[in-house]
Design an enzyme around this catalytic site. Structure first.
Site, PDB file in Angstrom:
ATOM      1  N   ASP A  37       8.134  -3.419   7.786  1.00 40.58           N
ATOM      2  CA  ASP A  37       9.378  -3.750   8.479  1.00 40.58           C
ATOM      3  C   ASP A  37      10.624  -3.363   7.698  1.00 40.58           C
ATOM      4  O   ASP A  37      10.586  -3.170   6.484  1.00 40.58           O
ATOM      5  CB  ASP A  37       9.445  -5.257   8.724  1.00 40.58           C
ATOM      6  CG  ASP A  37       9.741  -6.033   7.447  1.00 40.58           C
ATOM      7  OD1 ASP A  37       8.981  -5.860   6.467  1.00 40.58           O
ATOM      8  OD2 ASP A  37      10.739  -6.764   7.411  1.00 40.58           O
ATOM      9  N   ARG A  82       7.903  -3.268  12.890  1.00 44.33           N
ATOM     10  CA  ARG A  82       6.510  -3.459  12.468  1.00 44.33           C
ATOM     11  C   ARG A  82       5.523  -2.883  13.476  1.00 44.33           C
ATOM     12  O   ARG A  82       4.471  -2.376  13.118  1.00 44.33           O
ATOM     13  CB  ARG A  82       6.193  -4.951  12.327  1.00 44.33           C
ATOM     14  CG  ARG A  82       6.745  -5.594  11.081  1.00 44.33           C
ATOM     15  CD  ARG A  82       6.084  -6.944  10.860  1.00 44.33           C
ATOM     16  NE  ARG A  82       6.884  -7.829  10.027  1.00 44.33           N
ATOM     17  CZ  ARG A  82       6.893  -7.792   8.695  1.00 44.33           C
ATOM     18  NH1 ARG A  82       6.169  -6.912   8.044  1.00 44.33           N
ATOM     19  NH2 ARG A  82       7.654  -8.633   8.006  1.00 44.33           N
ATOM     20  N   SER A 112       6.707  -1.462  -6.719  1.00 44.38           N
ATOM     21  CA  SER A 112       6.794  -1.697  -8.164  1.00 44.38           C
ATOM     22  C   SER A 112       5.392  -1.889  -8.765  1.00 44.38           C
ATOM     23  O   SER A 112       5.177  -1.615  -9.939  1.00 44.38           O
ATOM     24  CB  SER A 112       7.634  -2.942  -8.451  1.00 44.38           C
ATOM     25  OG  SER A 112       6.960  -4.100  -8.002  1.00 44.38           O
ATOM     26  N   ARG A 144       3.010 -10.047   6.010  1.00 43.90           N
ATOM     27  CA  ARG A 144       2.649  -9.627   7.325  1.00 43.90           C
ATOM     28  C   ARG A 144       2.403  -8.125   7.392  1.00 43.90           C
ATOM     29  O   ARG A 144       1.797  -7.622   8.322  1.00 43.90           O
ATOM     30  CB  ARG A 144       3.798  -9.985   8.282  1.00 43.90           C
ATOM     31  CG  ARG A 144       3.873 -11.502   8.579  1.00 43.90           C
ATOM     32  CD  ARG A 144       5.159 -11.798   9.314  1.00 43.90           C
ATOM     33  NE  ARG A 144       6.213 -11.697   8.306  1.00 43.90           N
ATOM     34  CZ  ARG A 144       7.166 -12.615   8.164  1.00 43.90           C
ATOM     35  NH1 ARG A 144       7.242 -13.621   8.965  1.00 43.90           N
ATOM     36  NH2 ARG A 144       8.074 -12.502   7.230  1.00 43.90           N
ATOM     37  N   GLY A 145       2.886  -7.454   6.364  1.00 40.74           N
ATOM     38  CA  GLY A 145       2.891  -5.991   6.381  1.00 40.74           C
ATOM     39  C   GLY A 145       1.539  -5.327   6.577  1.00 40.74           C
ATOM     40  O   GLY A 145       1.438  -4.283   7.212  1.00 40.74           O
ATOM     41  N   ASN A 148       4.004  -4.906  -8.818  1.00 41.60           N
ATOM     42  CA  ASN A 148       3.918  -6.316  -9.236  1.00 41.60           C
ATOM     43  C   ASN A 148       2.988  -7.140  -8.346  1.00 41.60           C
ATOM     44  O   ASN A 148       2.179  -7.914  -8.845  1.00 41.60           O
ATOM     45  CB  ASN A 148       5.312  -6.961  -9.250  1.00 41.60           C
ATOM     46  CG  ASN A 148       6.121  -6.504 -10.441  1.00 41.60           C
ATOM     47  OD1 ASN A 148       5.702  -6.656 -11.579  1.00 41.60           O
ATOM     48  ND2 ASN A 148       7.273  -5.917 -10.186  1.00 41.60           N
ATOM     49  N   THR A 149       3.128  -6.981  -7.040  1.00 36.84           N
ATOM     50  CA  THR A 149       2.341  -7.810  -6.121  1.00 36.84           C
ATOM     51  C   THR A 149       0.847  -7.557  -6.286  1.00 36.84           C
ATOM     52  O   THR A 149       0.065  -8.492  -6.471  1.00 36.84           O
ATOM     53  CB  THR A 149       2.754  -7.535  -4.654  1.00 36.84           C
ATOM     54  OG1 THR A 149       4.174  -7.664  -4.536  1.00 36.84           O
ATOM     55  CG2 THR A 149       2.083  -8.505  -3.699  1.00 36.84           C
ATOM     56  N   LYS A 177       3.895   4.320  -3.324  1.00 39.39           N
ATOM     57  CA  LYS A 177       5.080   5.045  -3.814  1.00 39.39           C
ATOM     58  C   LYS A 177       5.007   5.089  -5.336  1.00 39.39           C
ATOM     59  O   LYS A 177       5.611   4.259  -6.012  1.00 39.39           O
ATOM     60  CB  LYS A 177       6.361   4.314  -3.377  1.00 39.39           C
ATOM     61  CG  LYS A 177       6.645   4.411  -1.892  1.00 39.39           C
ATOM     62  CD  LYS A 177       8.095   4.131  -1.575  1.00 39.39           C
ATOM     63  CE  LYS A 177       8.344   2.687  -1.285  1.00 39.39           C
ATOM     64  NZ  LYS A 177       9.633   2.443  -0.593  1.00 39.39           N
ATOM     65  N   GLU A 219      -3.239  -4.284   1.184  1.00 38.16           N
ATOM     66  CA  GLU A 219      -1.774  -4.324   1.167  1.00 38.16           C
ATOM     67  C   GLU A 219      -1.203  -3.205   2.047  1.00 38.16           C
ATOM     68  O   GLU A 219      -1.887  -2.227   2.352  1.00 38.16           O
ATOM     69  CB  GLU A 219      -1.283  -4.115  -0.275  1.00 38.16           C
ATOM     70  CG  GLU A 219      -0.780  -5.378  -0.946  1.00 38.16           C
ATOM     71  CD  GLU A 219       0.598  -5.817  -0.435  1.00 38.16           C
ATOM     72  OE1 GLU A 219       0.919  -5.656   0.762  1.00 38.16           O
ATOM     73  OE2 GLU A 219       1.364  -6.333  -1.264  1.00 38.16           O
TER      74      GLU A 219
HETATM   75  P1  IMP Z   1       5.688  -4.453  -5.021  1.00 41.39           P
HETATM   76  O1  IMP Z   1       4.664  -3.377  -5.192  1.00 41.39           O
HETATM   77  O2  IMP Z   1       5.322  -5.755  -5.668  1.00 41.39           O
HETATM   78  O3  IMP Z   1       7.057  -4.001  -5.453  1.00 41.39           O
HETATM   79  O4  IMP Z   1       5.869  -4.876  -3.532  1.00 41.39           O
HETATM   80  C1  IMP Z   1       5.386  -4.237  -2.460  1.00 41.39           C
HETATM   81  C2  IMP Z   1       5.980  -4.926  -1.254  1.00 41.39           C
HETATM   82  O5  IMP Z   1       7.356  -4.530  -1.085  1.00 41.39           O
HETATM   83  C3  IMP Z   1       5.275  -4.494  -0.006  1.00 41.39           C
HETATM   84  O6  IMP Z   1       4.220  -5.347   0.314  1.00 41.39           O
HETATM   85  C4  IMP Z   1       6.381  -4.510   1.025  1.00 41.39           C
HETATM   86  O7  IMP Z   1       6.475  -5.793   1.615  1.00 41.39           O
HETATM   87  C5  IMP Z   1       7.637  -4.237   0.267  1.00 41.39           C
HETATM   88  N1  IMP Z   1       8.044  -2.815   0.382  1.00 41.39           N
HETATM   89  C6  IMP Z   1       8.124  -1.922  -0.628  1.00 41.39           C
HETATM   90  N2  IMP Z   1       8.513  -0.712  -0.183  1.00 41.39           N
HETATM   91  C7  IMP Z   1       8.682  -0.843   1.158  1.00 41.39           C
HETATM   92  C8  IMP Z   1       9.065   0.097   2.202  1.00 41.39           C
HETATM   93  O8  IMP Z   1       9.329   1.290   1.997  1.00 41.39           O
HETATM   94  N3  IMP Z   1       9.106  -0.415   3.455  1.00 41.39           N
HETATM   95  C9  IMP Z   1       8.823  -1.711   3.751  1.00 41.39           C
HETATM   96  N4  IMP Z   1       8.452  -2.600   2.811  1.00 41.39           N
HETATM   97  C10 IMP Z   1       8.384  -2.178   1.519  1.00 41.39           C
HETATM   98 MG    MG Z   2       4.455  -6.965   1.934  1.00 42.11          MG
END
Ligand code: IMP
Ligand code: MG
Length: 174
Positions: free
Chosen positions: A157, A163, A102, A41-42, A104-105, A129, A97
């Site tokens: 969130d 949100r 990380s 949903r982000g 990964n997504t 990040k 996104e």
């Molecule tokens: P990653 O890059 O696979 O680790 O995942 C990214 C996901 O982690 C994002 O789509 C968010 O849902 C969640 N996420 C990572 N950092 C934050 C943050 O600082 N605030 C809110 N959600 C976060």
């Molecule tokens: Mg997300």
């Protein structure tokens, strides 16, 4: 324990940056059409605002994914909770996104759309990040690169809260 939100990026700055990304995408895809895949949903607030700023024809669809636990992260796959409903084959897919943490997504999503035979695949994230990266993954379009802090607002969130804030803030615990 109480918490409050400290503003990091103002509503004005977020919207101005989204307009810039929209212009950049419009230039890059001149004469083409784009298929925006919004990751729920982000990314919903960001993707809708962005789509309005793209001047080439846009279609938009929504997908919801969850990453597997850390034990299977190396598999580089995401679990699909809700898939897009339109066919993306042969389209210029832009995966949108909220934040790359990380990595990964976004990495897994890119691989998924490659398997689905999109004509082209680009990734776009409102926030990044870079310090948190576990796998190699960069977005083609990034709104803001931020330090390693937990942020909320503009779709992001904390425990489903915040949100709908129109700006990006950091959760601080009292
Ligand atoms: P990653 O890059 O696979 O680790 O995942 C990214 C996901 O982690 C994002 O789509 C968010 O849902 C969640 N996420 C990572 N950092 C934050 C943050 O600082 N605030 C809110 N959600 C976060
Ligand atoms: Mg997300």
């Amino acid at each position: 324990m109480g918490e409050h939100i400290k503003m990091m990026i103002s509503e004005e700055d977020v919207n101005a940056r989204i307009a810039e990304i929209g212009e950049e995408i419009s230039r890059d895809y001149e004469g083409e059409e784009v298929f925006v895949v919004c990751i729920l949903r982000g990314a919903s607030f960001f993707a809708c605002e962005l789509a309005k700023r793209i001047s080439v024809p846009v279609t938009i669809d929504f997908m919801s994914v969850s990453s597997y636990g850390s034990g299977t992260e190396s598999s580089g796959e995401v679990k699909i909770i809700k898939d897009i409903e339109m066919d993306c084959k042969g389209k210029n897919v832009i995966i949108v996104e909220d934040i790359i943490d990380s990595g990964n997504t976004i990495k897994a999503l890119k691989a998924l759309y490659e398997r689905r035979k999109a004509k082209s695949i680009a990734t776009c994230s409102l926030l990044d990040k870079p310090e948190r990266r576990q796998v190699e993954a960069e977005a083609d379009y990034v709104g803001f690169s931020i330090p390693d802090e937990f942020v909320v607002g503009y779709g992001l969130d904390y425990d489903q809260k915040y949100r709908a804030l129109p700006y990006i803030g950091v959760v601080e615990f009292d």
